[in-house]
Every structure is written in C-alpha cells, then in structure tokens.
Write a protein that holds these residues in place. Structure first.
Motif, mmCIF file in Angstrom:
data_model
loop_
_atom_site.group_PDB
_atom_site.id
_atom_site.type_symbol
_atom_site.label_atom_id
_atom_site.label_comp_id
_atom_site.label_asym_id
_atom_site.label_seq_id
_atom_site.Cartn_x
_atom_site.Cartn_y
_atom_site.Cartn_z
ATOM 1 N N PHE A 110 -47.359 15.800 26.219
ATOM 2 C CA PHE A 110 -46.658 15.115 26.816
ATOM 3 C C PHE A 110 -45.678 13.609 26.691
ATOM 4 O O PHE A 110 -45.036 13.516 27.468
ATOM 5 C CB PHE A 110 -47.694 14.224 27.694
ATOM 6 C CG PHE A 110 -47.235 13.305 28.626
ATOM 7 C CD1 PHE A 110 -46.806 13.098 29.660
ATOM 8 C CD2 PHE A 110 -46.890 11.612 28.264
ATOM 9 C CE1 PHE A 110 -46.216 12.487 31.011
ATOM 10 C CE2 PHE A 110 -47.240 10.732 29.504
ATOM 11 C CZ PHE A 110 -46.489 11.050 30.709
ATOM 12 N N LEU A 111 -45.987 13.008 25.542
ATOM 13 C CA LEU A 111 -45.056 12.465 24.812
ATOM 14 C C LEU A 111 -43.316 13.182 24.046
ATOM 15 O O LEU A 111 -43.281 12.517 25.004
ATOM 16 C CB LEU A 111 -45.451 11.730 23.211
ATOM 17 C CG LEU A 111 -46.718 11.012 23.659
ATOM 18 C CD1 LEU A 111 -47.486 10.521 21.867
ATOM 19 C CD2 LEU A 111 -46.135 9.633 24.982
ATOM 20 N N ALA A 112 -44.182 14.350 24.375
ATOM 21 C CA ALA A 112 -43.135 14.782 23.811
ATOM 22 C C ALA A 112 -41.001 14.889 24.838
ATOM 23 O O ALA A 112 -40.379 15.682 24.449
ATOM 24 C CB ALA A 112 -42.978 16.290 23.143
ATOM 25 N N THR A 113 -42.167 15.283 25.789
ATOM 26 C CA THR A 113 -41.293 15.263 27.149
ATOM 27 C C THR A 113 -40.344 13.221 27.599
ATOM 28 O O THR A 113 -39.458 13.344 28.597
ATOM 29 C CB THR A 113 -42.670 15.655 28.034
ATOM 30 O OG1 THR A 113 -42.822 14.731 29.202
ATOM 31 C CG2 THR A 113 -42.248 17.173 28.051
ATOM 32 N N GLN A 114 -40.914 12.926 27.092
ATOM 33 C CA GLN A 114 -40.806 11.645 27.338
ATOM 34 C C GLN A 114 -39.485 10.886 26.552
ATOM 35 O O GLN A 114 -39.194 11.313 25.149
ATOM 36 C CB GLN A 114 -41.803 9.946 27.162
ATOM 37 C CG GLN A 114 -42.603 10.588 28.085
ATOM 38 C CD GLN A 114 -42.671 10.746 29.627
ATOM 39 O OE1 GLN A 114 -41.818 9.514 30.014
ATOM 40 N NE2 GLN A 114 -42.616 11.344 30.091
ATOM 41 N N PRO A 115 -38.733 9.644 26.261
ATOM 42 C CA PRO A 115 -38.224 8.831 25.472
ATOM 43 C C PRO A 115 -38.700 9.042 23.562
ATOM 44 O O PRO A 115 -39.405 8.073 23.630
ATOM 45 C CB PRO A 115 -37.478 7.750 25.555
ATOM 46 C CG PRO A 115 -37.582 7.820 26.861
ATOM 47 C CD PRO A 115 -38.970 8.944 27.090
ATOM 48 N N TRP A 124 -41.180 5.981 23.227
ATOM 49 C CA TRP A 124 -42.034 4.645 24.337
ATOM 50 C C TRP A 124 -42.455 5.470 25.816
ATOM 51 O O TRP A 124 -41.701 6.691 26.033
ATOM 52 C CB TRP A 124 -41.254 3.316 24.739
ATOM 53 C CG TRP A 124 -39.950 4.243 25.393
ATOM 54 C CD1 TRP A 124 -39.847 4.737 26.826
ATOM 55 C CD2 TRP A 124 -38.668 4.059 25.263
ATOM 56 N NE1 TRP A 124 -38.569 4.999 27.700
ATOM 57 C CE2 TRP A 124 -37.830 4.375 26.276
ATOM 58 C CE3 TRP A 124 -37.800 3.611 24.022
ATOM 59 C CZ2 TRP A 124 -37.106 3.914 25.994
ATOM 60 C CZ3 TRP A 124 -36.580 3.817 23.782
ATOM 61 C CH2 TRP A 124 -35.537 4.247 25.068
ATOM 62 N N LEU A 125 -43.597 5.350 26.293
ATOM 63 C CA LEU A 125 -43.963 5.924 27.278
ATOM 64 C C LEU A 125 -43.811 4.626 28.670
ATOM 65 O O LEU A 125 -44.341 3.840 28.131
ATOM 66 C CB LEU A 125 -45.615 6.134 26.908
ATOM 67 C CG LEU A 125 -46.699 6.277 28.026
ATOM 68 C CD1 LEU A 125 -45.998 8.243 28.507
ATOM 69 C CD2 LEU A 125 -47.825 6.765 27.401
ATOM 70 N N PRO A 126 -43.246 5.043 29.386
ATOM 71 C CA PRO A 126 -43.493 4.600 29.950
ATOM 72 C C PRO A 126 -44.168 3.966 31.520
ATOM 73 O O PRO A 126 -45.357 5.274 31.312
ATOM 74 C CB PRO A 126 -42.275 5.347 31.854
ATOM 75 C CG PRO A 126 -42.286 5.874 30.761
ATOM 76 C CD PRO A 126 -42.285 6.809 29.910
ATOM 77 N N ALA A 152 -42.745 0.138 29.790
ATOM 78 C CA ALA A 152 -43.070 0.885 28.702
ATOM 79 C C ALA A 152 -43.883 0.238 27.139
ATOM 80 O O ALA A 152 -43.436 -1.244 27.074
ATOM 81 C CB ALA A 152 -41.906 1.565 28.224
ATOM 82 N N MET A 153 -44.264 0.723 26.880
ATOM 83 C CA MET A 153 -45.059 1.232 25.421
ATOM 84 C C MET A 153 -44.258 1.579 24.634
ATOM 85 O O MET A 153 -44.441 2.558 25.078
ATOM 86 C CB MET A 153 -46.909 1.309 25.805
ATOM 87 C CG MET A 153 -47.616 1.071 24.782
ATOM 88 S SD MET A 153 -47.525 -0.683 23.940
ATOM 89 C CE MET A 153 -48.731 -0.940 25.041
ATOM 90 N N ALA A 154 -44.291 1.437 23.481
ATOM 91 C CA ALA A 154 -43.451 1.719 22.216
ATOM 92 C C ALA A 154 -44.865 2.108 21.404
ATOM 93 O O ALA A 154 -45.834 2.017 21.249
ATOM 94 C CB ALA A 154 -42.673 0.992 21.851
ATOM 95 N N TRP A 155 -44.586 3.778 20.598
ATOM 96 C CA TRP A 155 -45.772 4.421 19.709
ATOM 97 C C TRP A 155 -44.999 4.768 18.850
ATOM 98 O O TRP A 155 -43.471 4.470 18.514
ATOM 99 C CB TRP A 155 -46.356 5.507 20.891
ATOM 100 C CG TRP A 155 -45.335 6.469 20.763
ATOM 101 C CD1 TRP A 155 -44.379 6.958 22.288
ATOM 102 C CD2 TRP A 155 -44.936 7.863 19.917
ATOM 103 N NE1 TRP A 155 -43.655 7.350 22.179
ATOM 104 C CE2 TRP A 155 -43.920 8.647 20.866
ATOM 105 C CE3 TRP A 155 -45.021 7.989 19.135
ATOM 106 C CZ2 TRP A 155 -43.828 9.630 20.816
ATOM 107 C CZ3 TRP A 155 -45.254 9.220 19.020
ATOM 108 C CH2 TRP A 155 -44.428 10.101 18.919
ATOM 109 N N SER A 156 -45.763 4.555 17.409
ATOM 110 C CA SER A 156 -44.744 5.268 16.299
ATOM 111 C C SER A 156 -46.075 6.409 15.471
ATOM 112 O O SER A 156 -46.986 6.003 15.680
ATOM 113 C CB SER A 156 -44.165 4.288 15.796
ATOM 114 O OG SER A 156 -45.008 3.787 14.986
ATOM 115 N N MET A 157 -45.474 7.126 14.821
ATOM 116 C CA MET A 157 -46.760 7.641 13.978
ATOM 117 C C MET A 157 -45.375 8.224 12.317
ATOM 118 O O MET A 157 -44.418 8.620 12.592
ATOM 119 C CB MET A 157 -46.935 9.573 14.406
ATOM 120 C CG MET A 157 -47.687 9.575 15.786
ATOM 121 S SD MET A 157 -49.056 8.144 15.495
ATOM 122 C CE MET A 157 -50.239 9.452 15.788
ATOM 123 N N LEU A 158 -46.420 7.209 11.421
ATOM 124 C CA LEU A 158 -45.495 7.514 10.462
ATOM 125 C C LEU A 158 -45.950 7.795 8.975
ATOM 126 O O LEU A 158 -47.378 7.568 9.034
ATOM 127 C CB LEU A 158 -45.174 5.558 9.878
ATOM 128 C CG LEU A 158 -44.530 4.928 11.506
ATOM 129 C CD1 LEU A 158 -44.865 2.940 10.247
ATOM 130 C CD2 LEU A 158 -43.105 4.963 10.905
#
Length: 130
Positions: free
Chosen positions: A21-26, A42-44, A50-56
């Motif tokens: 799902f996240l791959a379909t979002q910005p 981010w996830l609208p 929206a909620m920003a997310w990251s994996m580092l």
C-alpha cells in the motif's frame, strides 16, 4: 536493506500488505551504488493532512547528507496543510533529522506509541498558507 537498530524493534509489525500500500503513495527510495539507504514518503490521512514515514539503513554515516537532501526535496513537494512525523522520544538523531527536514516539535511525548512500547514525539510541518 538492513534497518538501523532503532527501527528493527518495531518494523517486524509492518506487513507485506502495508508495504504494498505504501508503494502506491507518494514515496522515494534513496540509493548509493545500488544500496538502499532510505525509503520514505507520506500516507494521506485525510484531505490536507498526512503522516510522513521513513525506513533508514544501518550505517548510513557520511552518506546521510544525500539522504537529507533527497528527503527534503520530497517533503517540500507536500501541498497539504499539515504533514506529521513521529520519532522515538529518546532517539536524538531522529529528532535532528526531523528538524533538518523543516519539522517543528509539536508533542514531546506520546507514551507507548510504537508496537514495541517505545514513546514517541510528534513533529509537524504546517503550510505557511494554512
């Protein structure tokens, strides 16, 4: 990508369906020589928010400058009123990254926020025109 130690504790709760799902979002992926350094976006939540997310990746080290530049370019394209970002409360590097990305601390402590029971802090970017 081998996640930084701070994210390994709760990342196991992220399902393949969630990732799809996240791959379909910005979103963006930052690479260095074919190595994934960061994925984020981010996830609208609703219109204008929206909620920003990251994996580092673990061991980014001196390559963090490129990650910050790419992430800042991404967050600067957000056209909503409110972009939120949560970070582990006691993770100094995450707080620094949030500030480098133009976020402001809004809520210093959200107890037991993450699946592993860790507390979070909430950062936010509010559109100047909002």
């Amino acid at each position: 990508m081998r996640l930084q130690p701070r994210q390994r504790g709760w990342a196991g709760s992220v399902t393949p369906d969630t990732l799809a799902f996240l791959a379909t979002q910005p979103s963006i992926t930052v690479l260095d020589g074919g190595e994934v350094l960061m994925c984020g976006g981010w996830l609208p939540l609703w219109e204008g928010r929206a909620m920003a997310w990251s994996m580092l990746a673990e061991g980014i080290g001196t390559r963090m400058t490129g990650v910050v530049r790419a992430a800042r370019r991404m967050t600067d394209t957000f056209t909503g009123r409110r972009l939120e970002l949560d970070v582990e409360r006691d993770h100094a590097e995450a707080h620094r990254l949030a500030r480098l990305l133009g976020f402001t601390l809004e809520t210093p402590c959200m107890p037991r926020f993450y699946p592993n029971g860790a507390d979070a802090a909430m950062y936010v970017r509010i559109a100047a025109w909002a």
